[in-house]
Design a protein around this motif. Structure first.
Motif, PDB file in Angstrom:
ATOM      1  N   PRO A 131     -29.397 -29.925 -61.794  1.00  6.43           N
ATOM      2  CA  PRO A 131     -29.362 -30.270 -60.372  1.00  6.43           C
ATOM      3  C   PRO A 131     -30.730 -30.189 -59.722  1.00  6.43           C
ATOM      4  N   THR A 132     -30.839 -30.829 -58.574  1.00  2.05           N
ATOM      5  CA  THR A 132     -32.072 -30.770 -57.808  1.00  2.05           C
ATOM      6  C   THR A 132     -32.399 -29.322 -57.444  1.00  2.05           C
ATOM      7  N   GLY A 133     -33.685 -28.988 -57.487  1.00  5.41           N
ATOM      8  CA  GLY A 133     -34.116 -27.645 -57.120  1.00  5.41           C
ATOM      9  C   GLY A 133     -33.967 -26.600 -58.198  1.00  5.41           C
ATOM     10  N   SER A 134     -33.632 -27.003 -59.431  1.00  2.00           N
ATOM     11  CA  SER A 134     -33.388 -26.019 -60.484  1.00  2.00           C
ATOM     12  C   SER A 134     -34.616 -25.684 -61.315  1.00  2.00           C
ATOM     13  N   GLY A 135     -35.716 -26.421 -61.118  1.00  4.38           N
ATOM     14  CA  GLY A 135     -36.941 -26.110 -61.856  1.00  4.38           C
ATOM     15  C   GLY A 135     -37.203 -27.005 -63.051  1.00  4.38           C
ATOM     16  N   LYS A 136     -36.637 -28.201 -63.058  1.00  4.98           N
ATOM     17  CA  LYS A 136     -36.794 -29.118 -64.189  1.00  4.98           C
ATOM     18  C   LYS A 136     -38.260 -29.514 -64.398  1.00  4.98           C
ATOM     19  N   SER A 137     -38.947 -29.818 -63.310  1.00  2.00           N
ATOM     20  CA  SER A 137     -40.333 -30.279 -63.434  1.00  2.00           C
ATOM     21  C   SER A 137     -41.212 -29.217 -64.076  1.00  2.00           C
ATOM     22  N   THR A 138     -41.033 -27.973 -63.658  1.00  2.99           N
ATOM     23  CA  THR A 138     -41.847 -26.879 -64.203  1.00  2.99           C
ATOM     24  C   THR A 138     -41.590 -26.711 -65.689  1.00  2.99           C
ATOM     25  N   LEU A 139     -40.314 -26.716 -66.091  1.00  2.37           N
ATOM     26  CA  LEU A 139     -40.002 -26.559 -67.508  1.00  2.37           C
ATOM     27  C   LEU A 139     -40.549 -27.745 -68.310  1.00  2.37           C
ATOM     28  N   PRO A 151     -32.701 -40.306 -81.719  1.00  2.00           N
ATOM     29  CA  PRO A 151     -32.506 -38.854 -81.744  1.00  2.00           C
ATOM     30  C   PRO A 151     -33.058 -38.185 -80.485  1.00  2.00           C
ATOM     31  N   ALA A 152     -32.248 -37.342 -79.878  1.00  2.00           N
ATOM     32  CA  ALA A 152     -32.622 -36.723 -78.601  1.00  2.00           C
ATOM     33  C   ALA A 152     -31.988 -35.345 -78.483  1.00  2.00           C
ATOM     34  N   LEU A 153     -32.566 -34.544 -77.612  1.00  2.00           N
ATOM     35  CA  LEU A 153     -32.020 -33.232 -77.263  1.00  2.00           C
ATOM     36  C   LEU A 153     -32.080 -33.102 -75.750  1.00  2.00           C
ATOM     37  N   GLN A 154     -30.936 -32.813 -75.144  1.00  2.00           N
ATOM     38  CA  GLN A 154     -30.887 -32.574 -73.709  1.00  2.00           C
ATOM     39  C   GLN A 154     -30.812 -31.078 -73.443  1.00  2.00           C
ATOM     40  N   LEU A 155     -31.721 -30.606 -72.611  1.00  2.00           N
ATOM     41  CA  LEU A 155     -31.741 -29.218 -72.177  1.00  2.00           C
ATOM     42  C   LEU A 155     -31.376 -29.180 -70.698  1.00  2.00           C
ATOM     43  N   GLY A 156     -30.283 -28.502 -70.369  1.00  2.00           N
ATOM     44  CA  GLY A 156     -29.835 -28.424 -68.997  1.00  2.00           C
ATOM     45  C   GLY A 156     -30.111 -27.058 -68.413  1.00  2.00           C
ATOM     46  N   LEU A 157     -30.454 -27.019 -67.141  1.00  2.00           N
ATOM     47  CA  LEU A 157     -30.725 -25.756 -66.465  1.00  2.00           C
ATOM     48  C   LEU A 157     -29.462 -25.267 -65.767  1.00  2.00           C
ATOM     49  N   GLN A 158     -28.944 -24.152 -66.257  1.00  2.00           N
ATOM     50  CA  GLN A 158     -27.753 -23.522 -65.692  1.00  2.00           C
ATOM     51  C   GLN A 158     -28.158 -22.672 -64.504  1.00  2.00           C
ATOM     52  N   VAL A 159     -27.532 -22.911 -63.355  1.00  2.00           N
ATOM     53  CA  VAL A 159     -27.967 -22.269 -62.119  1.00  2.00           C
ATOM     54  C   VAL A 159     -26.902 -21.318 -61.597  1.00  2.00           C
ATOM     55  N   ASP A 160     -27.351 -20.367 -60.798  1.00  2.00           N
ATOM     56  CA  ASP A 160     -26.463 -19.567 -59.959  1.00  2.00           C
ATOM     57  C   ASP A 160     -26.256 -20.367 -58.677  1.00  2.00           C
ATOM     58  N   ARG A 161     -25.020 -20.790 -58.425  1.00  2.00           N
ATOM     59  CA  ARG A 161     -24.784 -21.740 -57.347  1.00  2.00           C
ATOM     60  C   ARG A 161     -25.122 -21.167 -55.973  1.00  2.00           C
ATOM     61  N   ALA A 162     -24.816 -19.897 -55.755  1.00  2.00           N
ATOM     62  CA  ALA A 162     -25.135 -19.292 -54.457  1.00  2.00           C
ATOM     63  C   ALA A 162     -26.648 -19.252 -54.245  1.00  2.00           C
ATOM     64  N   LEU A 163     -27.369 -18.884 -55.298  1.00  2.00           N
ATOM     65  CA  LEU A 163     -28.825 -18.834 -55.194  1.00  2.00           C
ATOM     66  C   LEU A 163     -29.410 -20.228 -55.033  1.00  2.00           C
ATOM     67  N   LEU A 164     -28.820 -21.209 -55.709  1.00  2.00           N
ATOM     68  CA  LEU A 164     -29.301 -22.579 -55.564  1.00  2.00           C
ATOM     69  C   LEU A 164     -29.116 -23.064 -54.127  1.00  2.00           C
ATOM     70  N   ARG A 165     -27.998 -22.730 -53.516  1.00  2.00           N
ATOM     71  CA  ARG A 165     -27.771 -23.128 -52.126  1.00  2.00           C
ATOM     72  C   ARG A 165     -28.875 -22.585 -51.234  1.00  2.00           C
TER      73      ARG A 165
END
Length: 309
Positions: A17-25, A190-204
């Motif tokens: 999701p937006t705001g989860s830190g994808k760009s940094t990773l 061939p691909a690998l998707q890495l997803g960022l699991q967030v704490d929803r309250a903190l993300l809000r």
């Protein structure tokens, strides 16, 4: 990567999701694996839409090449089919340089267009104009009934007006139901998707803080500048989070505080939709966004999946 690794480097995607830190990773992984970034955020295609899209600045890129940013003017419409061709050409060019291509973004359909076997049917502007006139004259229920006769699968998906017209257009252009073009979960390469699991309250909380920072950084001025360059005429850009709300500030319909509040609410809803989209894909490896060893955890997954050193 070693010399052997560079012969056929894999494709990595960092999603969430937006705001989860994808760009940094993504940037951290690019440093570790000699990689380059391909943007998969549809609103970051637009030149000048920087503050409101949280587009990484040149300084924040840390010398890592970033591709498919700033490819459209705000009065142009983004196209998933065009993006698919651009993304795959970019991935091939990165691989030819012996670098690791890293796709980063939260626009789910654009991610899948780059990663998956996905066919896009053609368009016909004349047919679309006629269908739009039918919609204005007869209403959506009439068009849904028409769609149900030729494509009951799509008709049962509760499509909005735009997708309803598209489904009817596709059938007229191709003779095939729109539902037959729905993507399957099969990687194009061939691909690998890495997803960022967030704490929803903190993300809000983080999303609210981020919108307030955007306002402080001059979002209204950015919107005003883009308004002078045709923002309102862009079917895609004008609906972007923050931009739609702050156009209403320029029109005197909302105060800045009201627009910020509306943007926060809309961004939170968007993040929930993103989580629903990505959670439906069982191929994604989920990582804790707050893990202090996030980059090393992600790098370990890449090495194990592709045998990289």
């Amino acid at each position: 990567m070693t010399a052997a690794d560079t012969a056929n480097p894999p494709l990595i995607a960092v999603v969430g999701p937006t705001g989860s830190g994808k760009s940094t990773l993504g940037i951290d992984l690019a440093h570790q694996f000699d990689g380059e970034i391909i943007n998969a955020d549809s609103m970051q295609f637009y030149r000048g839409m920087d503050i409101g899209t949280a587009k990484v600045t040149v300084q924040e890129r840390q010398g890592i090449p970033h591709h498919l940013l700033d490819t459209l003017d705000v009065n142009e419409e983004a196209s998933v089919a065009a993006y698919q061709m651009q993304a795959r050409a970019t991935i091939a060019a990165i691989r030819d340089r012996g670098k690791l291509p890293i796709l980063v973004g939260g626009s789910g359909l654009y991610v899948r267009a780059a990663l998956d076997v996905l066919e896009f049917p053609g368009t016909d502007p004349a047919i679309r104009v006629r269908l739009e006139a039918d919609l204005d004259r007869d209403g959506a229920d009439s068009l849904r009934q028409r769609l149900a006769e030729i494509d009951p699968v799509s008709a049962g998906r509760d499509l909005d007006d735009r997708r309803l017209i598209r489904a009817l257009e596709v059938h007229e252009v191709t003779g095939r139901p729109f539902s037959s073009f729905m993507p399957q979960r099969h990687y194009h390469q061939p691909a690998l998707q890495l997803g960022l699991q967030v704490d929803r309250a903190l993300l809000r909380e983080r999303l609210a803080a981020r919108v307030h920072t955007m306002v402080d950084d001059g979002l209204l001025n950015e919107v005003a500048t883009l308004d002078n360059h045709g923002l309102r005429t862009g079917r895609t850009a004008s609906r972007a989070l923050g931009y739609a709300q702050f156009l209403r500030v320029l029109d005197g319909e909302l105060t800045q505080d009201q627009a910020a509040s509306d943007t926060i609410d809309a961004t939170r809803r968007f993040a929930r939709r993103q989580l629903t989209w990505f959670r439906a894909d069982p191929r994604i490896t989920w990582l804790d966004w707050e893990d202090p060893h996030l980059t090393s955890q992600a790098a370990d997954h890449i090495r194990r999946t592709f045998g990289l050193s």
